[in-house]
Every structure is written in C-alpha cells, then in structure tokens.
Design a protein around this motif. Structure first.
Motif, short mmCIF file in Angstrom:
data_model
loop_
_atom_site.label_atom_id
_atom_site.label_comp_id
_atom_site.label_asym_id
_atom_site.label_seq_id
_atom_site.Cartn_x
_atom_site.Cartn_y
_atom_site.Cartn_z
N THR A 1 -37.36 -30.10 -26.04
CA THR A 1 -37.19 -31.44 -26.60
C THR A 1 -38.53 -32.12 -26.90
OG1 THR A 1 -36.95 -32.26 -24.36
CG2 THR A 1 -34.92 -31.86 -25.57
N ARG B 1 -34.59 -43.66 -18.31
CA ARG B 1 -35.51 -42.54 -18.49
C ARG B 1 -36.31 -42.74 -19.78
NH1 ARG B 1 -34.40 -41.70 -14.01
NH2 ARG B 1 -33.54 -39.83 -13.02
N ALA B 2 -37.52 -42.12 -19.79
CA ALA B 2 -38.35 -42.15 -20.99
C ALA B 2 -37.77 -41.19 -22.03
CB ALA B 2 -39.77 -41.72 -20.62
N TYR B 3 -37.72 -41.63 -23.27
CA TYR B 3 -37.26 -40.77 -24.37
C TYR B 3 -38.12 -40.98 -25.61
CZ TYR B 3 -33.21 -38.42 -22.60
OH TYR B 3 -32.41 -37.55 -21.92
N SER B 4 -38.64 -39.89 -26.15
CA SER B 4 -39.39 -39.98 -27.40
C SER B 4 -38.44 -40.29 -28.54
CB SER B 4 -40.06 -38.63 -27.71
OG SER B 4 -40.94 -38.29 -26.68
N TYR C 1 -43.42 -34.15 -20.16
CA TYR C 1 -42.08 -34.74 -20.05
C TYR C 1 -41.60 -34.91 -18.61
CZ TYR C 1 -40.60 -35.31 -24.87
OH TYR C 1 -40.42 -35.76 -26.15
N TRP C 2 -42.25 -34.27 -17.68
CA TRP C 2 -41.89 -34.51 -16.28
C TRP C 2 -43.01 -34.08 -15.38
CZ3 TRP C 2 -39.53 -30.66 -19.13
CH2 TRP C 2 -39.66 -29.34 -18.68
N PHE D 1 -33.46 -36.78 -28.98
CA PHE D 1 -33.16 -35.35 -28.82
C PHE D 1 -33.22 -35.09 -27.33
CE2 PHE D 1 -35.25 -30.90 -29.57
CZ PHE D 1 -34.02 -30.28 -29.41
N ILE E 1 -29.52 -31.70 -18.04
CA ILE E 1 -29.75 -31.08 -16.74
C ILE E 1 -28.48 -31.34 -15.95
CG2 ILE E 1 -31.26 -31.07 -14.68
CD1 ILE E 1 -32.94 -30.67 -17.17
N GLY F 1 -28.86 -33.69 -13.32
CA GLY F 1 -29.77 -34.80 -13.66
C GLY F 1 -29.03 -36.13 -13.70
N GLU F 2 -29.61 -37.13 -13.10
CA GLU F 2 -28.92 -38.43 -13.00
C GLU F 2 -28.64 -39.01 -14.38
OE1 GLU F 2 -29.37 -42.35 -10.21
OE2 GLU F 2 -31.15 -41.11 -10.52
N PHE F 3 -29.58 -38.89 -15.28
CA PHE F 3 -29.43 -39.48 -16.61
C PHE F 3 -28.65 -38.54 -17.54
CE2 PHE F 3 -30.53 -40.66 -20.87
CZ PHE F 3 -30.72 -42.03 -20.84
N THR F 4 -29.12 -37.29 -17.61
CA THR F 4 -28.57 -36.41 -18.65
C THR F 4 -27.17 -35.88 -18.32
OG1 THR F 4 -29.85 -34.56 -17.79
CG2 THR F 4 -30.79 -35.78 -19.63
N VAL G 1 -32.24 -32.98 -23.59
CA VAL G 1 -31.81 -31.85 -22.78
C VAL G 1 -30.63 -32.33 -21.93
CG1 VAL G 1 -33.28 -32.44 -20.80
CG2 VAL G 1 -32.76 -30.06 -21.26
C1 FAD Z 1 -43.06 -39.73 -22.03
C2 FAD Z 1 -41.76 -38.99 -21.84
C3 FAD Z 1 -40.93 -38.75 -22.92
C4 FAD Z 1 -39.74 -38.04 -22.74
N1 FAD Z 1 -38.96 -37.78 -23.82
C5 FAD Z 1 -37.85 -37.01 -23.67
C6 FAD Z 1 -37.04 -36.66 -24.79
O1 FAD Z 1 -37.32 -37.05 -25.94
N2 FAD Z 1 -35.96 -35.89 -24.57
C7 FAD Z 1 -35.62 -35.44 -23.32
O2 FAD Z 1 -34.61 -34.74 -23.18
N3 FAD Z 1 -36.35 -35.77 -22.25
C8 FAD Z 1 -37.44 -36.55 -22.39
N4 FAD Z 1 -38.18 -36.89 -21.30
C9 FAD Z 1 -37.66 -36.51 -19.98
C10 FAD Z 1 -36.62 -37.58 -19.56
O3 FAD Z 1 -37.30 -38.78 -19.25
C11 FAD Z 1 -35.77 -37.14 -18.36
O4 FAD Z 1 -36.55 -36.57 -17.37
C12 FAD Z 1 -34.71 -36.15 -18.77
O5 FAD Z 1 -33.85 -36.77 -19.68
C13 FAD Z 1 -33.88 -35.68 -17.58
O6 FAD Z 1 -33.37 -36.81 -16.90
P1 FAD Z 1 -32.39 -36.61 -15.66
O7 FAD Z 1 -32.25 -37.91 -14.91
O8 FAD Z 1 -31.11 -35.99 -16.13
O9 FAD Z 1 -33.16 -35.58 -14.74
P2 FAD Z 1 -34.56 -35.87 -14.00
O10 FAD Z 1 -34.25 -36.13 -12.57
O11 FAD Z 1 -35.36 -36.87 -14.75
O12 FAD Z 1 -35.25 -34.45 -14.17
C14 FAD Z 1 -34.83 -33.34 -13.37
C15 FAD Z 1 -35.62 -32.11 -13.78
O13 FAD Z 1 -35.19 -31.68 -15.07
C16 FAD Z 1 -36.27 -31.07 -15.76
N5 FAD Z 1 -36.44 -31.79 -17.07
C17 FAD Z 1 -36.61 -33.12 -17.27
N6 FAD Z 1 -36.72 -33.41 -18.58
C18 FAD Z 1 -36.59 -32.24 -19.23
C19 FAD Z 1 -36.61 -31.88 -20.60
N7 FAD Z 1 -36.76 -32.81 -21.58
N8 FAD Z 1 -36.46 -30.58 -20.93
C20 FAD Z 1 -36.28 -29.62 -19.96
N9 FAD Z 1 -36.26 -29.91 -18.64
C21 FAD Z 1 -36.41 -31.19 -18.28
C22 FAD Z 1 -37.49 -31.17 -14.86
O14 FAD Z 1 -37.61 -29.97 -14.12
C23 FAD Z 1 -37.15 -32.31 -13.94
O15 FAD Z 1 -37.81 -32.24 -12.73
C24 FAD Z 1 -39.37 -37.60 -21.45
C25 FAD Z 1 -40.20 -37.88 -20.35
C26 FAD Z 1 -41.38 -38.55 -20.53
C27 FAD Z 1 -42.25 -38.83 -19.34
#
Ligand code: FAD
Length: 294
Positions: A161, A93-96, A293-294, A109, A113, A116-119, A111
């Motif tokens: 975040t 996943r992308a992270y700042s 971010y999404w 920093f 979820i 969420g697959e990553f978080t 979140v």
């Molecule tokens: C350029 C860029 C930079 C990013 N930087 C960060 C970062 O610094 N920190 C971070 O936590 N995430 C960041 N993200 C989001 C990150 O890439 C993931 O989407 C997030 O970590 C959730 O991953 P996941 O696989 O658990 O859920 P995913 O399947 O990726 O997301 C599921 C759902 O969760 C929600 N979601 C996703 N990201 C966030 C968030 N950050 N806050 C609230 N709701 C969210 C959305 O509704 C999304 O559809 C960034 C995304 C982009 C495109």
C-alpha cells in the motif's frame, strides 16, 4: 473527547483487489486541501458501518458498548460536518491519500490485517458507510521537499500500500513537467496484490502527456511461477539489475528517490542506495526521501 478537525465523510466506492487489499473513495470535505504525497488520519467505529448493524453476531459484540446502528447515523446525517464530533470509541490510523489533489473525492488504498484494530473494520466497509477524516494533512513525502534545480529522474519505489502517495503524486501535472523521466517500481507479494495496474497503465496519458518519460516496473516477491520480475528492490539495486531492467542508471547526479511502505524494505533500500553513493535528503539537498508505514 472531541475535536473540530475530524469530519464525517461518506464512502462512495469500494474496490477489492485481493482478500487483504482494498481501495475506497470517500466524499471530499469542503475546503480540505492536501499536497500530493501527504497522509491524513482516518477514524473508524463499528457503529458507522452497515455490516456491524446487519451482522447479528458482530452486533452483539459491538452494539452494547457502541450504542448506535448505522441507520442512526444516516439520520443524524453528515451535516455534522464542521461540528465537533465525539471521538469516543473511534480508532484512528494514518492513511496516505491515493487520489489527486484535483479530484472531487478522496481515495485510500488499504491493507487488511485480520487482527488489526482499524483494518479488521475497514474490511467490511460498504458504499454509504461513514468514516472520520481529520482534515490536517501531514508528511513530507512531497515534491516540495526538494530544492531546485531538480535532477532528471524521479524514482518512486513502493511496497504494497506504499504505492498510495505515489499514485497521488503521479496524478499531478507538475511532476510530469519537472522531471525528464519517472520510474515507478512497485513490489507486492503476488501478482493479484499488484493493484491499480490499469490505472498506472493510463496515468501518463491522462496527467503527463508530452511530459516526462515513464517506466513502470512491477515486481512480485512470493509467487514462484510469476512470469515477470521476482526479486527484492534492494537486491536489484545492489546487483545493478535495476538499471538493466529499467534502461536507466540510478545515480547520485541525476536521481531523486522516494521510498514508501514496509519499514524493512525502506531500511534495506536506503542502505542499498547509500552503497551506490546516494544520500538522504535533508533541508532540500540529497537524493532519498522515505516514509515508513509502521
Ligand atoms: C504515514 C503513514 C501512512 C500510512 N498510510 C497507509 C495507507 O495508505 N494504507 C494502509 O493500508 N496503511 C497505511 N498506514 C498504516 C496504517 O496506519 C495502519 O497501520 C494499518 O491500516 C493497519 O492498522 P490496524 O489497526 O488494522 O493494525 P495496526 O495495529 O496498526 O498494525 C498491525 C501490524 O500490521 C502490519 N501493517 C500495518 N500497516 C500495514 C500495511 N499498510 N501493509 C502491510 N502491513 C501493515 C504491521 O506489521 C503492523 O505492526 C500508514 C502508516 C503511516 C505511519
């Protein structure tokens, strides 16, 4: 599947701000450079996390398909740095980057979820675990995108975040020297989710002493009895209340504005800013720069 840009980094600190919000620091790969405001891609796999090695229930789910336990990776070690790594089973996943380009560690920093697959995995990281960091930095939410001469004011508007890239930018000396005023508006659902308050409180004295004036406006959106400002950023702009709260006019002539976080907030704020005359930044000209971010 492998690549030669992903490097194994070790978790050296974890801070939990709220049940669904945490920060973590990892070791900085040798030679890894980025510009404040950029993001990287992080890879995670249950086999690299102690929690999944120790937690019997989860281990049953993960170990059969994923093979190794965290211990194996301790032994294989982090000397895999620089070698192609097998990326099979890793979720990226992308992270700042939230830390300063000058820091010896890299901070993120995040979140959480629950589905969420990553978080859902990041939620269990502990000191000593490892992640993959792809060392190619991306993104243009950086000061370099703006053409000189710069206007007086830099407005950094974040939700959740989306604060991360602004922390990194505020931890550079340049930004404090290039603008006369920096205004950070940080919106979260609850006061507990307003992370990094102490760090923000001391950031100017560490990085910007004698530099730009600093105004910090924290906002919550879903806490009925919060004593501070309870409003959405776009509404504050359109109503003119932001100017009142910050003591500074947000206008086309003297402002650069960066937005980061929730895409709906970014979209609504963009429209609010356009309605008071600001324009999108293209090829260095114009006020507004954004990151969704999404
Ligand atoms: C350029 C860029 C930079 C990013 N930087 C960060 C970062 O610094 N920190 C971070 O936590 N995430 C960041 N993200 C989001 C990150 O890439 C993931 O989407 C997030 O970590 C959730 O991953 P996941 O696989 O658990 O859920 P995913 O399947 O990726 O997301 C599921 C759902 O969760 C929600 N979601 C996703 N990201 C966030 C968030 N950050 N806050 C609230 N709701 C969210 C959305 O509704 C999304 O559809 C960034 C995304 C982009 C495109």
């Amino acid at each position: 599947m492998s690549d030669d840009k992903s490097i194994r980094v070790k978790v050296i600190e974890v801070t939990r701000w709220a049940p669904t919000l945490l920060s973590f620091k990892v070791t900085r790969p040798d030679g890894f450079k980025f510009t404040a405001g950029q993001f990287v891609r992080l890879g995670i796999h249950g086999k690299d996390l102690q929690y999944f090695a120790q937690n019997h229930e989860t281990k049953l789910i993960t170990s059969e398909t994923q093979g190794h336990e965290a211990q194996d990776y301790e032994e294989q070690g982090y000397e895999t740095q620089g070698q192609p790594i097998d990326l099979d089973g890793y979720v990226f996943r992308a992270y700042s980057v939230a830390s300063s380009p000058y820091d010896e560690f890299i901070e993120f920093f995040s979140v959480v979820i629950p589905q969420g697959e990553f978080t859902s995995k990041v939620n269990h990281i502990q000191v000593g675990d490892s992640l993959l960091l792809n060392t190619t930095p991306f993104g243009y939410l950086t000061l370099a995108r703006y053409q000189l001469p710069l206007p007086n004011d830099l407005w950094l508007l974040a939700t959740g975040t989306g604060l991360a890239p602004f922390l990194s930018i505020l931890k550079t000396i340049d930004v404090w020297q290039q603008y006369q005023r920096i205004i950070l508006v940080y919106s979260a659902r609850t006061s507990q989710e307003l992370a990094y308050q102490a760090e923000i409180g001391s950031i100017k004295s560490i990085y910007g002493d004698n530099g730009a004036a600093f105004v910090f406006l924290p906002i919550v959106t879903r806490e009925a009895d919060y004593a501070g400002e309870k409003a959405r950023i776009p509404n504050l702009i359109v109503s003119g209340k932001l100017t009142e709260l910050v003591g500074q006019k947000l206008d086309k002539e003297r402002s650069h504005v960066m937005l980061c976080g929730n895409p709906q907030m970014v979209e609504d704020t963009k429209e609010a800013l356009k309605s008071i005359g600001l324009t999108m930044n293209r090829r260095g000209e114009g006020n507004i720069a954004v990151e969704n971010y999404w």
